[in-house]
Design an enzyme around this catalytic site. Structure first.
Site, PDB file in Angstrom:
ATOM      1  N   SER A   1     -34.374  14.181  32.386  1.00  0.00           N
ATOM      2  CA  SER A   1     -34.027  14.294  30.953  1.00  0.00           C
ATOM      3  C   SER A   1     -33.117  13.165  30.486  1.00  0.00           C
ATOM      4  O   SER A   1     -32.360  13.321  29.529  1.00  0.00           O
ATOM      5  CB  SER A   1     -33.325  15.630  30.644  1.00  0.00           C
ATOM      6  OG  SER A   1     -34.082  16.698  31.133  1.00  0.00           O
ATOM      7  N   ARG A   2     -33.158  12.035  31.194  1.00  0.00           N
ATOM      8  CA  ARG A   2     -32.328  10.876  30.864  1.00  0.00           C
ATOM      9  C   ARG A   2     -30.827  11.180  30.939  1.00  0.00           C
ATOM     10  O   ARG A   2     -30.019  10.456  30.380  1.00  0.00           O
ATOM     11  CB  ARG A   2     -32.682  10.315  29.470  1.00  0.00           C
ATOM     12  CG  ARG A   2     -34.135   9.821  29.354  1.00  0.00           C
ATOM     13  CD  ARG A   2     -34.382   8.650  30.305  1.00  0.00           C
ATOM     14  NE  ARG A   2     -35.701   8.063  30.179  1.00  0.00           N
ATOM     15  CZ  ARG A   2     -36.707   8.249  31.047  1.00  0.00           C
ATOM     16  NH1 ARG A   2     -36.566   9.041  32.097  1.00  0.00           N
ATOM     17  NH2 ARG A   2     -37.839   7.619  30.873  1.00  0.00           N
TER      18      ARG A   2
END
Ligand SMILES: Cc1cc2nc3c(=O)[nH]c(=O)nc-3n(C[C@H](O)[C@H](O)[C@H](O)COP(=O)(O)O)c2cc1C
Length: 214
Positions: free
Chosen positions: A192-193
């Site tokens: 999810s970065r």
């Protein structure tokens, strides 16, 4: 090929405060070791690093060089002292290094100051290089404009003949630089970065560790 569609998800690891070494050089050696650990394809050069330099007047340049030594607190690389990078380092010794190790989804960023190696050390390293690389260093006035490739090939052929049975001398304008780091960032890709970024800053000869937002 659609650049829009190109993306990776990063799931190979995590980096937590409880697991990281107190000394960033120790942590760097651990990560470098893990980046080099095989089996790796031949084309991966885990000791390749982006070196950024600036002239102090707004001009900034980056290029890849190879890390050729690590001391307790220094990073070493070798180059031509008349090159563009060397000119920039002379006018501004503040540089940055960036290692990308995509196979382990890691990046390390380092900021520090560069200084020239002693002549002795440069000569010692030069002598350890293969003869072809030694000749290449003699041929190339790195970063200078050259009329054609032919000029370089001719110079190489001449020098090969001249030094056929002789030791190839280390050019006066060729040698090492060491970088003394003042800041490190260890980056581990996450899902999810929400990547892990742990950063060391030197304060009064102590390293302060901080987490940065991804
Ligand atoms: C994988 C790789 C490794 C390189 N290693 C070095 C190196 O160790 N020293 C060096 O001077 N140039 C090295 N180069 C070439 C530099 O990227 C650059 O072209 C050269 O140093 C001239 O840069 P400058 O004109 O900004 O000084 C390497 C390039 C690549 C792609």
């Amino acid at each position: 090929m659609s650049l829009y569609e190109m993306r990776q998800s990063y799931k190979l690891g995590r980096l937590e405060e409880k697991d990281i070494a107190a000394d960033p050089m120790v942590q760097f050696r651990i990560w470098l070791g893990e980046a080099i650990e095989g089996p790796l394809p031949d084309w991966v050069e885990a000791n390749a690093m982006t070196l950024s330099t600036s002239d102090g007047q707004g001009g900034v340049t980056s290029r890849i060089v190879l890390l050729k030594g690590l001391d307790d607190d220094k990073f070493w690389f070798y180059t031509n002292y008349q090159s563009h990078k060397a000119g920039q380092i002379r006018s501004n010794p503040n540089v940055s290094l960036c290692f990308l190790w995509p196979h382990v989804q890691r990046q390390v960023r380092i900021e520090g100051t560069a200084a020239q190696a002693s002549r002795d050390q440069s000569v010692r390293y030069f002598r350890s290089r293969p003869r072809d690389s030694q000749l290449g260093a003699l041929v190339s006035q790195q970063s200078a404009v050259v009329d054609s490739r032919d000029v370089l090939e001719k110079r190489l052929a001449e020098l090969k003949k001249r030094y056929a049975d002789k030791e190839i001398p280390c050019p006066e304008d060729w040698g090492g630089y060491c970088i003394t780091p003042g800041r490190f960032e260890f980056w581990q890709g996450r899902e999810s970065r929400l990547h892990d970024r742990l950063c060391y800053r030197k304060q009064d000869s102590r390293w302060i560790l901080q987490r940065l937002s991804p």
